[in-house]
Motif scaffolding. Structure first.
Motif, PDB file in Angstrom:
ATOM      1  N   ASN A 152     -43.405 -16.438  -4.085  1.00 57.77           N
ATOM      2  CA  ASN A 152     -43.076 -15.718  -3.465  1.00 57.77           C
ATOM      3  C   ASN A 152     -43.617 -16.485  -1.912  1.00 57.77           C
ATOM      4  O   ASN A 152     -42.943 -15.998  -0.964  1.00 57.77           O
ATOM      5  N   GLY A 153     -44.199 -17.332  -1.540  1.00 57.49           N
ATOM      6  CA  GLY A 153     -44.358 -18.452  -0.370  1.00 57.49           C
ATOM      7  C   GLY A 153     -43.558 -19.394   0.108  1.00 57.49           C
ATOM      8  O   GLY A 153     -43.972 -20.403   1.144  1.00 57.49           O
ATOM      9  N   ARG A 154     -43.062 -19.433  -0.581  1.00 58.14           N
ATOM     10  CA  ARG A 154     -41.702 -20.107   0.016  1.00 58.14           C
ATOM     11  C   ARG A 154     -40.972 -20.195   0.141  1.00 58.14           C
ATOM     12  O   ARG A 154     -39.279 -19.107  -0.242  1.00 58.14           O
ATOM     13  N   THR A 155     -39.934 -21.112   1.071  1.00 60.12           N
ATOM     14  CA  THR A 155     -38.832 -20.856   2.317  1.00 60.12           C
ATOM     15  C   THR A 155     -37.809 -22.609   1.740  1.00 60.12           C
ATOM     16  O   THR A 155     -38.225 -23.196   0.806  1.00 60.12           O
ATOM     17  N   PRO A 156     -36.517 -22.408   1.377  1.00 60.25           N
ATOM     18  CA  PRO A 156     -36.102 -23.777   1.430  1.00 60.25           C
ATOM     19  C   PRO A 156     -36.598 -24.852   2.168  1.00 60.25           C
ATOM     20  O   PRO A 156     -36.021 -25.976   1.065  1.00 60.25           O
ATOM     21  N   ASP A 157     -36.874 -24.928   3.214  1.00 57.15           N
ATOM     22  CA  ASP A 157     -37.407 -25.824   3.649  1.00 57.15           C
ATOM     23  C   ASP A 157     -39.166 -26.127   3.170  1.00 57.15           C
ATOM     24  O   ASP A 157     -39.803 -26.973   3.392  1.00 57.15           O
ATOM     25  N   GLY A 158     -39.276 -24.878   1.783  1.00 56.85           N
ATOM     26  CA  GLY A 158     -41.172 -25.864   1.474  1.00 56.85           C
ATOM     27  C   GLY A 158     -41.996 -24.534   1.387  1.00 56.85           C
ATOM     28  O   GLY A 158     -41.906 -23.396   1.158  1.00 56.85           O
ATOM     29  N   LEU A 159     -43.562 -24.844   0.726  1.00 53.14           N
ATOM     30  CA  LEU A 159     -43.758 -24.079   0.475  1.00 53.14           C
ATOM     31  C   LEU A 159     -44.899 -23.753   1.735  1.00 53.14           C
ATOM     32  O   LEU A 159     -46.191 -24.490   2.037  1.00 53.14           O
ATOM     33  N   ALA A 161     -46.558 -20.619   2.718  1.00 58.75           N
ATOM     34  CA  ALA A 161     -47.687 -19.958   2.075  1.00 58.75           C
ATOM     35  C   ALA A 161     -48.058 -19.577   1.111  1.00 58.75           C
ATOM     36  O   ALA A 161     -47.251 -19.700  -0.087  1.00 58.75           O
ATOM     37  N   ALA A 162     -49.017 -18.996   0.824  1.00 60.83           N
ATOM     38  CA  ALA A 162     -49.798 -19.440  -0.702  1.00 60.83           C
ATOM     39  C   ALA A 162     -50.596 -17.339  -0.362  1.00 60.83           C
ATOM     40  O   ALA A 162     -51.093 -16.862   0.321  1.00 60.83           O
ATOM     41  N   VAL A 163     -49.425 -16.848  -2.031  1.00 61.21           N
ATOM     42  CA  VAL A 163     -50.423 -15.791  -1.571  1.00 61.21           C
ATOM     43  C   VAL A 163     -51.571 -15.100  -2.132  1.00 61.21           C
ATOM     44  O   VAL A 163     -52.142 -15.220  -2.758  1.00 61.21           O
ATOM     45  N   ALA A 164     -51.383 -14.426  -0.981  1.00 61.09           N
ATOM     46  CA  ALA A 164     -53.203 -14.082  -1.410  1.00 61.09           C
ATOM     47  C   ALA A 164     -53.795 -12.809  -2.436  1.00 61.09           C
ATOM     48  O   ALA A 164     -54.756 -12.674  -3.007  1.00 61.09           O
ATOM     49  N   GLY A 165     -52.758 -12.053  -2.028  1.00 57.53           N
ATOM     50  CA  GLY A 165     -52.389 -10.701  -3.647  1.00 57.53           C
ATOM     51  C   GLY A 165     -51.313 -10.007  -3.718  1.00 57.53           C
ATOM     52  O   GLY A 165     -50.204  -9.869  -2.552  1.00 57.53           O
ATOM     53  N   ILE A 166     -50.634  -9.314  -4.976  1.00 50.91           N
ATOM     54  CA  ILE A 166     -50.015  -8.056  -4.722  1.00 50.91           C
ATOM     55  C   ILE A 166     -50.357  -6.904  -4.664  1.00 50.91           C
ATOM     56  O   ILE A 166     -51.124  -6.775  -4.609  1.00 50.91           O
ATOM     57  N   ASN A 167     -49.330  -5.945  -4.592  1.00 50.82           N
ATOM     58  CA  ASN A 167     -49.406  -4.575  -4.046  1.00 50.82           C
ATOM     59  C   ASN A 167     -47.875  -3.816  -3.962  1.00 50.82           C
ATOM     60  O   ASN A 167     -47.136  -4.538  -4.359  1.00 50.82           O
ATOM     61  N   ALA A 168     -48.121  -2.597  -3.671  1.00 51.54           N
ATOM     62  CA  ALA A 168     -46.986  -1.934  -4.116  1.00 51.54           C
ATOM     63  C   ALA A 168     -47.114  -0.770  -3.038  1.00 51.54           C
ATOM     64  O   ALA A 168     -48.846   0.222  -2.393  1.00 51.54           O
ATOM     65  N   PHE A 331     -50.083 -12.885   2.213  1.00 51.56           N
ATOM     66  CA  PHE A 331     -50.292 -14.719   2.245  1.00 51.56           C
ATOM     67  C   PHE A 331     -51.217 -15.530   3.506  1.00 51.56           C
ATOM     68  O   PHE A 331     -51.403 -14.778   4.271  1.00 51.56           O
ATOM     69  N   PHE A 332     -51.961 -16.416   3.281  1.00 51.66           N
ATOM     70  CA  PHE A 332     -52.271 -17.664   4.010  1.00 51.66           C
ATOM     71  C   PHE A 332     -51.521 -18.807   4.059  1.00 51.66           C
ATOM     72  O   PHE A 332     -50.750 -19.294   3.356  1.00 51.66           O
ATOM     73  N   SER A 333     -51.586 -18.903   5.291  1.00 53.37           N
ATOM     74  CA  SER A 333     -50.969 -20.401   5.675  1.00 53.37           C
ATOM     75  C   SER A 333     -51.705 -21.292   6.567  1.00 53.37           C
ATOM     76  O   SER A 333     -52.729 -20.476   7.069  1.00 53.37           O
ATOM     77  N   ILE A 334     -51.284 -22.011   6.866  1.00 51.87           N
ATOM     78  CA  ILE A 334     -52.069 -23.399   7.329  1.00 51.87           C
ATOM     79  C   ILE A 334     -51.040 -24.078   8.523  1.00 51.87           C
ATOM     80  O   ILE A 334     -50.579 -24.257   8.237  1.00 51.87           O
ATOM     81  N   ALA A 335     -51.976 -24.093   9.840  1.00 49.01           N
ATOM     82  CA  ALA A 335     -51.087 -24.655  11.315  1.00 49.01           C
ATOM     83  C   ALA A 335     -50.721 -25.353  10.922  1.00 49.01           C
ATOM     84  O   ALA A 335     -51.323 -26.335  10.535  1.00 49.01           O
ATOM     85  N   GLU A 336     -49.704 -26.040  11.723  1.00 52.13           N
ATOM     86  CA  GLU A 336     -48.679 -27.691  11.323  1.00 52.13           C
ATOM     87  C   GLU A 336     -49.447 -28.577  12.094  1.00 52.13           C
ATOM     88  O   GLU A 336     -49.139 -29.969  12.662  1.00 52.13           O
ATOM     89  N   THR A 337     -50.036 -28.189  13.228  1.00 49.17           N
ATOM     90  CA  THR A 337     -50.936 -28.692  13.974  1.00 49.17           C
ATOM     91  C   THR A 337     -52.153 -28.833  13.958  1.00 49.17           C
ATOM     92  O   THR A 337     -52.923 -29.430  14.468  1.00 49.17           O
ATOM     93  N   SER A 338     -52.725 -28.382  12.980  1.00 46.12           N
ATOM     94  CA  SER A 338     -54.520 -28.408  12.325  1.00 46.12           C
ATOM     95  C   SER A 338     -54.486 -29.798  11.871  1.00 46.12           C
ATOM     96  O   SER A 338     -53.665 -30.584  11.372  1.00 46.12           O
ATOM     97  N   PRO A 339     -55.398 -30.360  13.121  1.00 43.96           N
ATOM     98  CA  PRO A 339     -56.329 -31.991  12.519  1.00 43.96           C
ATOM     99  C   PRO A 339     -56.846 -31.216  11.817  1.00 43.96           C
ATOM    100  O   PRO A 339     -57.404 -32.968  11.118  1.00 43.96           O
TER     101      PRO A 339
END
Length: 449
Positions: A152-159, A161-168, A331-339
């Motif tokens: 669910n967190g994947r685009t054609p270029d990579g993963l 985002a990590a799913v934090a939960g599912i809902n409706a 989701f949770f994501s991590i910044a590409e610029t994060s050191p």
């Protein structure tokens, strides 16, 4: 009882597989259209993912949500810091309306937080601009997740985002308001949009509160279209409806307002942008409203009363399609610029995969994607979250496949549908005029429109 719980969890795992593909080539739905281009480089010459071995690390984590979410996230941060003395996590948060503008500004200035809460509506825009780190290369363990949930967190270029939960998306009902108004709670397996309007009118006429909060949203329009075999977007990036189809939805919004079931136009406009705990429903001033299922606990916390969770009304009197589907709540994501990408990933691994964090975070962000964690938290769930978990399981037989992901440019849908819907509510446009305008704007915005 244990056998029944096992059957429920098996059905839920199957439902998660059916709910996969929510993000394959997704695009944002309501990111600011004038969001500035992010700075792709780290400050002070630091390289992406650069570690600071042997030194104390300070991470910044940014999220949106209710007071309840703030409390439990800060508690989880404290638990992690206690186990990892060299790591400090700085909490930053905002309500939904301010969150994305602030994130865009921080990203453009090269000051994106290390860890960000991400939404399906924004994921592809940030991923496409190179703002997010590929989680596949970082130490987050997805081995006990359903494979479709991970994707669910994947685009054609990579993963990214990590799913934090599912809902409706659901209808929430305040029994106290119903009782005071002398109106019976509906049977959500059979009620129609006409029933919803009539119930709302009766409650408003009783004088105890508004029958319904405003329901003008892209998700409301999407459900309306889905129940008619249509969709906002198509798989090839076009629009999945005609202007006349959206005009029917706007005409219903107009009827809710004119009948008195919904509040006056100015009150609707205010409520649409209000935080959950200041909303009409959150403060007990309306009897019915549409929310995401994972928000039940926060709504009960804000309103101080028990709330019923129900399917939204249907155009098909309970038959398929229902217009209800499983969605990655966030989701949770991590910044590409994060050191400190490795350290940020270790913290997310704790949040999403540890049995230590499970009784803290519970199901406030949605039902846990890690099956072992879900099992571990069952005994600790609040009564509200138990009901959410059981509800997500119980509707497995009526949920539809997820609608097509918004294409690039589809991020304007929520703002556009609400803005033009309010024109109908205020009497500035007819439903037909509003639908033609919304269709034209959305067609111009999406790639392939």
């Amino acid at each position: 009882m244990k056998a029944e719980k096992s059957r429920r969890r098996l059905r839920l795992a199957t439902a998660l597989v059916l709910g996969a593909g929510l993000v394959v080539a997704g695009c944002a739905q309501d990111a600011p259209s004038d969001e500035p281009e992010p700075d792709s480089g780290a400050e002070d010459g630091a390289t992406d993912g650069e570690e600071t071995s042997g030194e104390d690390v300070e991470l910044r984590m940014y999220w949106w949500g209710s007071d309840l979410r703030h409390r439990i996230t800060e508690e989880a941060i404290q638990a992690y810091e206690a186990e990892n003395p060299g790591v400090t996590v700085q909490a930053e948060y905002a309500d939904w309306s301010a969150y994305w503008d602030r994130l865009a500004t921080m990203t453009a200035g090269g000051d994106m937080p290390d860890i960000i809460q991400m939404d399906l509506q924004f994921l592809s825009e940030y991923a496409a601009r190179g703002s997010l780190a590929d989680l596949e290369n970082l130490p987050i363990d997805f081995s006990e997740w359903d494979e479709g949930t991970v994707d669910n967190g994947r685009t054609p270029d990579g993963l990214f985002a990590a799913v934090a939960g599912i809902n409706a998306q659901v209808a929430l009902l305040n029994p106290a308001v119903f009782e005071e108004a002398g109106v019976d709670l509906p049977d959500d397996t059979t009620w129609t949009w006409d029933d919803y309007l009539e119930i709302g009118r009766q409650i408003s006429d009783s004088g105890v509160g508004y029958g319904t909060s405003p329901i003008i949203s892209d998700h409301g329009a999407e459900a309306w279209l889905n129940q008619r075999g249509l969709s906002l977007f198509t798989d090839d990036g076009g629009l999945g409806f005609e202007a006349a189809d959206l005009a029917e939805y706007y005409a219903y919004i107009e009827e809710l307002t004119e009948s008195g079931a919904a509040p006056d136009p100015a009150t609707q406009a205010d409520d649409i942008s209000a935080p959950l705990d200041q909303s009409l429903f959150g403060t007990g001033q309306s009897a019915m409203s549409f929310w995401w299922s994972n928000q039940l606990a926060a709504v009960e916390d804000a309103s101080g009363t028990d709330i019923e969770i129900a399917l939204r009304p249907s155009s098909n009197a309970g038959d398929s399609p229902s217009g209800t589907y499983y969605k990655a709540s966030m989701f949770f994501s991590i910044a590409e610029t994060s050191p400190h990408q490795e350290e940020a990933a270790a913290f997310l691994d704790f949040m999403l995969n540890s049995e230590e964090a499970a009784p803290i975070v519970l199901a406030e962000r949605g039902i846990a994607p890690n099956l072992t964690v879900r099992e571990a938290m069952l005994d600790d769930l609040t009564e509200a979250n138990v009901r959410v978990s059981e509800y997500i399981d119980d509707i497995a037989d009526v949920v539809d496949s997820p609608p097509p992901i918004p294409p690039e440019g589809g991020s304007v849908a929520q703002e556009l549908i609400q803005r033009i819907g309010l024109e109908v509510v205020f009497g500035q446009s007819t439903p037909e005029q509003a639908a033609e305008s919304a269709y034209a704007e959305l067609s111009d915005s999406v790639v392939g429109g």
